[in-house]
Write an enzyme that holds these catalytic residues in place. Structure first.
Site, PDB file in Angstrom:
ATOM      1  N   HIS A 454       0.812  -1.222   0.000  1.00 62.76           N
ATOM      2  CA  HIS A 454       0.000   0.000   0.000  1.00 62.76           C
ATOM      3  C   HIS A 454       0.844   1.270   0.000  1.00 62.76           C
ATOM      4  O   HIS A 454       0.350   2.355  -0.318  1.00 62.76           O
ATOM      5  CB  HIS A 454      -0.943   0.012   1.203  1.00 62.76           C
ATOM      6  CG  HIS A 454      -2.265   0.653   0.910  1.00 62.76           C
ATOM      7  ND1 HIS A 454      -2.393   1.788   0.144  1.00 62.76           N
ATOM      8  CD2 HIS A 454      -3.532   0.319   1.278  1.00 62.76           C
ATOM      9  CE1 HIS A 454      -3.664   2.130   0.058  1.00 62.76           C
ATOM     10  NE2 HIS A 454      -4.380   1.255   0.730  1.00 62.76           N
ATOM     11  N   ASP A 458      -1.671   2.290  -4.690  1.00 66.33           N
ATOM     12  CA  ASP A 458      -2.981   2.603  -4.121  1.00 66.33           C
ATOM     13  C   ASP A 458      -4.015   1.615  -4.645  1.00 66.33           C
ATOM     14  O   ASP A 458      -3.812   0.947  -5.664  1.00 66.33           O
ATOM     15  CB  ASP A 458      -3.394   4.028  -4.489  1.00 66.33           C
ATOM     16  CG  ASP A 458      -2.505   5.064  -3.821  1.00 66.33           C
ATOM     17  OD1 ASP A 458      -1.968   4.763  -2.739  1.00 66.33           O
ATOM     18  OD2 ASP A 458      -2.334   6.159  -4.393  1.00 66.33           O
TER      19      ASP A 458
END
Length: 481
Positions: A454, A458
């Site tokens: 992450h 995204d």
């Protein structure tokens, strides 16, 4: 300055000789943990430009072999093997050596690598013989000199690090202490120390570390096994054949504890430092299977190898990375590095553990070439003969448990420093709604799960990549555009 295994380097350190002669030109060949720690602070790309002898700080008394830059690994670089085994020496004591010549082969937990000579000279002393096991970082394995006449000065040399364990074995008999006291002025203790090490070497049975471990776990004496390796060396196949002749079941269990420990450390590091999240999508593979059938017909007619579903998946993943390059990236503490090359690691399970050889520039290669490379690398993995260049440099990983094992869906663990890994499940037939109210069709669907870092990818970017990948799988002809 060259790599021995991963980021472990070979340096040459001035030796302090026990003889009265000045030996400032003598050097030890050893593994440097200080250099290892320094290099771990660099990212893979930075190592290309920064890791040279003039850039890396070195302690006093150490000179580098060369200023040639080196690349580090991209697969779990934070967990580098701290020990290795000497598989075999390609040079013997007294041989003249030149830069680039291979001195010996070193076995580690995941590969067998060649150690090259860095400077011209002579191999004066081999400290760690063939079959030496669990050699730690920093241990002396050999000594080289610049002048041929200096070889004799190291004939009876024993390194200080190896003296403590050898001393208790050399002094159980009452006579040696007396001789040492009498001949002490003539520096006889050094000659006396070398005799116990030379005597056992004559009766020593040479065997590979894996063969020794397998024989030990099976309670089989090596003296009862005939070696078929180089110069009569006992290899794993010899032990397995001996056990088979005795009616015992041969397995690869002796090697699993070590590999499992390394794998466990790497997986723990990945899960503890990388914020994983997962995206799953179902893809219809009917057209993909149809195209594969047509291509295999052409392959069989031309005498080529069959194309697997995994080959098509690798190609689709590579093209999707080219379309969504944000997923072809790596996290650093200062910035996100995006790679220009698309190199796909392919997970391969063997009896010796999990390997991830790399298919480089997969987006630019045809299906036949990809399949050929995967088969070649998988065979090398099964033979435990992969070299660092066979698995380093990957930017994305594909793990397929569907075809070989029938796993429907799973979430894979990311391979640092990569930012994503694709988990491929099995294809299964499903009943899907048709165009009419009472119409139903049967189609084959395959579940794929993308594990993302992450910090780099995204959720929307990961979804965009999966959309591109699904498009290539469901419309495989688009991979030709």
């Amino acid at each position: 300055m060259f790599p021995l295994y991963y980021d472990v380097s070979m340096l040459w350190q001035s030796a302090v000789s026990p003889s009265p002669h000045s030996l400032e030109e003598k050097y030890f060949l050893f593994w440097s943990s200080d250099m290892l720690k320094t290099r771990l602070n660099y990212s893979p790309a930075e190592r290309l430009s920064k890791c040279s002898a003039r850039d890396v700080p070195m302690p006093s008394g150490i000179s580098a072999m060369s200023t040639k830059p080196m690349t580090g690994p991209t697969f779990f670089r934070e967990y580098i093997s701290s020990q290795g085994n000497i598989a075999r020496w390609l040079k013997k004591e007294g041989d003249k050596v030149a830069p680039g010549e291979v001195l010996c082969e070193v076995e580690t937990d995941k590969a067998t690598v060649e150690m090259e000579c860095m400077e011209e000279g002579y191999l004066a002393k081999i400290v760690k013989e063939e079959g030496a096991k669990e050699i730690q970082v920093g241990e002396v394995i050999a000594i080289t000199v610049e002048e041929e006449e200096d070889i004799q000065k190291f004939k009876d040399y024993t390194p200080s690090s190896g003296t403590p364990p050898a001393a208790p074995e050399a002094k159980p008999a009452p006579s040696p202490p007396k001789e040492e006291k009498v001949e002490k002025p003539a520096s006889a203790p050094e000659a006396k120390t070398s005799k116990p090490t030379s005597a056992p070497s004559e009766d020593r049975i040479f065997a590979s570390p894996l063969a020794k471990k397998l024989a030990e776990d099976s309670n089989v004496p090596l003296s009862s096994i005939k070696g078929t390796g180089p110069e009569g060396r006992i290899v794993k196949a010899d032990v397995e054949e001996f056990l088979a002749s005795r009616g015992k079941e041969t397995t690869a269990k002796p090697s699993k504890p070590t590999d499992s420990k390394v794998t466990a450390s790497r997986l723990a590091f990945s899960k503890q430092t990388i914020p994983h999240y997962y995206l799953t999508v179902d893809t219809c593979v009917d057209k993909l299977m149809g195209l594969r059938s047509q291509l295999n017909s052409f392959q069989e007619a031309s005498g080529g190898k069959r194309i697997s579903v995994n080959d098509l998946v690798i190609k689709a993943a590579a093209l999707a990375l080219r379309k969504v390059p944000q997923c072809n990236s790596s996290w650093t503490d200062e910035y996100i590095r995006q790679f220009s090359n698309v190199n796909i690691n392919v997970a391969v399970q063997t009896e010796n553990g999990l390997y991830v050889p790399v298919v480089k520039d997969a987006d630019k290669k045809g299906l036949s070439k990809i399949g050929e490379e995967v088969r070649f690398l998988a065979q090398k993995a099964k033979e435990n003969s992969l070299k660092p260049e066979d698995y380093e440099g990957g930017t994305f990983t594909v793990s397929n448990l569907g075809g070989p094992f029938g796993i429907k869906q799973f979430c894979a663990v990311i391979n640092p420093p990569q930012a994503a890994i694709l988990a491929i499940g099995s294809a299964e037939k499903r009943v899907v709604a048709g165009s009419g109210p009472d119409q139903f069709n049967v189609a084959s669907y395959m579940s794929v799960t993308l594990s993302c870092d992450h910090r780099v990818i995204d959720g929307a970017i990961g979804a965009e990549w999966l959309k591109a990948f699904k498009g290539y799988i469901e419309i495989p002809e688009s991979m030709l555009l």
